[in-house]
Design a protein around this motif. Structure first.
Motif, PDB file in Angstrom:
ATOM      1  N   CYS A 225       0.909  -1.346  -0.129  1.00 11.22           N
ATOM      2  CA  CYS A 225       0.028   0.090   0.177  1.00 11.22           C
ATOM      3  C   CYS A 225       0.945   1.330   0.015  1.00 11.22           C
ATOM      4  O   CYS A 225       1.726   1.265   0.835  1.00 11.22           O
ATOM      5  N   VAL A 226       0.640   2.211  -1.107  1.00 11.00           N
ATOM      6  CA  VAL A 226       1.341   3.261  -0.889  1.00 11.00           C
ATOM      7  C   VAL A 226       0.344   4.571  -0.696  1.00 11.00           C
ATOM      8  O   VAL A 226      -0.692   4.883  -1.302  1.00 11.00           O
ATOM      9  N   LEU A 227       0.789   5.261   0.256  1.00 17.37           N
ATOM     10  CA  LEU A 227       0.020   6.464   0.881  1.00 17.37           C
ATOM     11  C   LEU A 227       0.292   7.739  -0.211  1.00 17.37           C
ATOM     12  O   LEU A 227       1.314   8.166  -0.468  1.00 17.37           O
ATOM     13  N   GLU A 228      -1.131   8.303  -0.629  1.00 22.49           N
ATOM     14  CA  GLU A 228      -0.845   9.478  -1.171  1.00 22.49           C
ATOM     15  C   GLU A 228      -1.138  10.611  -0.248  1.00 22.49           C
ATOM     16  O   GLU A 228      -0.411  11.814  -0.307  1.00 22.49           O
ATOM     17  N   THR A 229      -2.149  10.292   0.909  1.00 14.77           N
ATOM     18  CA  THR A 229      -2.381  11.110   1.634  1.00 14.77           C
ATOM     19  C   THR A 229      -2.031  10.455   2.991  1.00 14.77           C
ATOM     20  O   THR A 229      -1.729   9.315   2.979  1.00 14.77           O
ATOM     21  N   GLY A 230      -2.207  10.964   4.232  1.00 16.49           N
ATOM     22  CA  GLY A 230      -2.022  10.381   5.567  1.00 16.49           C
ATOM     23  C   GLY A 230      -2.924  10.913   6.569  1.00 16.49           C
ATOM     24  O   GLY A 230      -2.915  11.331   7.574  1.00 16.49           O
ATOM     25  N   ARG A 231      -4.102  10.109   6.472  1.00 17.67           N
ATOM     26  CA  ARG A 231      -5.226  10.228   7.242  1.00 17.67           C
ATOM     27  C   ARG A 231      -4.998   9.235   8.448  1.00 17.67           C
ATOM     28  O   ARG A 231      -4.438   8.233   8.272  1.00 17.67           O
ATOM     29  N   THR A 232      -5.677   9.409   9.603  1.00 21.70           N
ATOM     30  CA  THR A 232      -5.762   8.667  10.875  1.00 21.70           C
ATOM     31  C   THR A 232      -6.219   7.066  10.210  1.00 21.70           C
ATOM     32  O   THR A 232      -7.477   7.299   9.728  1.00 21.70           O
ATOM     33  N   HIS A 233      -5.695   6.149  10.459  1.00 18.49           N
ATOM     34  CA  HIS A 233      -6.051   4.795  10.309  1.00 18.49           C
ATOM     35  C   HIS A 233      -6.283   4.526   8.592  1.00 18.49           C
ATOM     36  O   HIS A 233      -7.266   3.448   8.337  1.00 18.49           O
TER      37      HIS A 233
END
Length: 304
Positions: A225-233
């Protein structure tokens, strides 16, 4: 407590948070937005949101709280330090460690360990979160970058904000994904009925997760999984949303778990960023922990 009164004297409209960031150069954008969210900022005596467009002669008042005096003690907790220089520390956080002190948690955190290990940490996020630029969940293992000074903190925070920081995770999910890869672009906010949980909510903040299959098993899938954003959970919520919650997840996972685990099988494997002083891109990578490997090996044997 201090109140600063600022007069907006520009001819062109400017967002409230952008204007404040230009004035408070030593504070991160997230810190500015927090001041606005906590209603410590008014425009002409009225509460406004971050995206409010200031107009000529608007008066902006900002209440600056005194730092809360909390006794966060240094603790000699072993740290897996991957890299360190005068600006940053890159650590590999184990599962079960909370990143920073919070309500009811004052010991055993990464911050407690860092205070013992290093005397120079940025102060932008206050006394309970010195050096902490971003977080990962208690039961998620993996790589974090910590800022040693405010300049580094601000530059790293900007990379998080503009999504230029590389953040790659390995997760084991329930069920077998049919597609090789995909993107989940669904907004996330606090669950409307359960405040402990996050959820995909129509008016939430935009959240984007890119995923791809590494290996399929009989009843599970190992994914990147690659995060583009970084929201909680974010990964936990998104994978559960598409019907493939993380194995071992006590909040979003199956109620009946096959394996006895301490938490979700999620590891922040890779982290890359532009170094705040050199301007060069650097990247770090770690292997999944032994307890994670053990479950993968069990599933591999079942595939044969």
């Amino acid at each position: 407590m201090e109140t600063r009164k600022l007069l907006f004297e520009e001819n062109e409209d400017t967002r409230l948070d952008v204007f404040l960031k230009q004035y408070f150069k030593d504070k991160s954008r997230s810190h500015i937005q927090k001041l606005i969210e906590e209603k410590l900022v008014t425009v002409n005596g009225k509460i406004k949101k971050s995206n409010y467009k200031l107009k000529f002669n608007d008066e902006v008042s900002v209440i600056l709280k005194e730092p809360v005096s909390l006794n966060i003690e240094p603790e000699e907790i072993p740290l897996d330090v991957l890299y360190e220089d005068r600006d940053v520390i890159v650590v590999n956080k184990p599962q079960g460690m909370v990143v920073h002190p919070a309500a009811g948690i004052k010991t055993g955190t990464l911050v407690n360990a860092l205070l013992s290990y290093c005397s120079d940490l940025s102060g932008i996020n206050g006394v309970t979160r010195p050096g902490i630029v971003h977080r990962i969940d208690k039961d998620t293992s993996g790589i974090l970058v910590v800022a040693k000074n405010d300049n580094s903190h601000n530059k790293l925070a900007e990379q998080l904000k503009d999504h230029s920081m590389t953040r790659e995770y390995i997760a084991l999910v329930e069920g077998v994904l049919k597609e090789e890869k995909g993107t989940i672009d669904k907004p996330i906010a606090r669950h409307p009925k359960d405040k402990i949980k996050m959820a995909v909510v129509l008016n939430g903040k935009r959240a984007v997760t890119h995923y791809s299959v590494i290996e399929r098993f009989k009843n599970n899938t190992l994914v990147k999984c690659v995060l583009e954003t970084g929201r909680t959970h974010q990964i936990r919520v998104h994978m559960a949303y598409i019907g493939h919650p993380l194995v071992g997840d006590p909040v979003y996972g199956y109620k009946k778990q096959r394996f006895k685990l301490e938490g979700q099988l999620l590891h922040a494997r890779k982290l890359g960023f532009i170094h705040p002083s050199t301007g060069k891109y650097i990247e770090f990578e770690t292997e999944i922990p032994e307890y994670f490997k053990r479950i993968i090996n069990i599933l591999k044997k079942e595939n044969n």
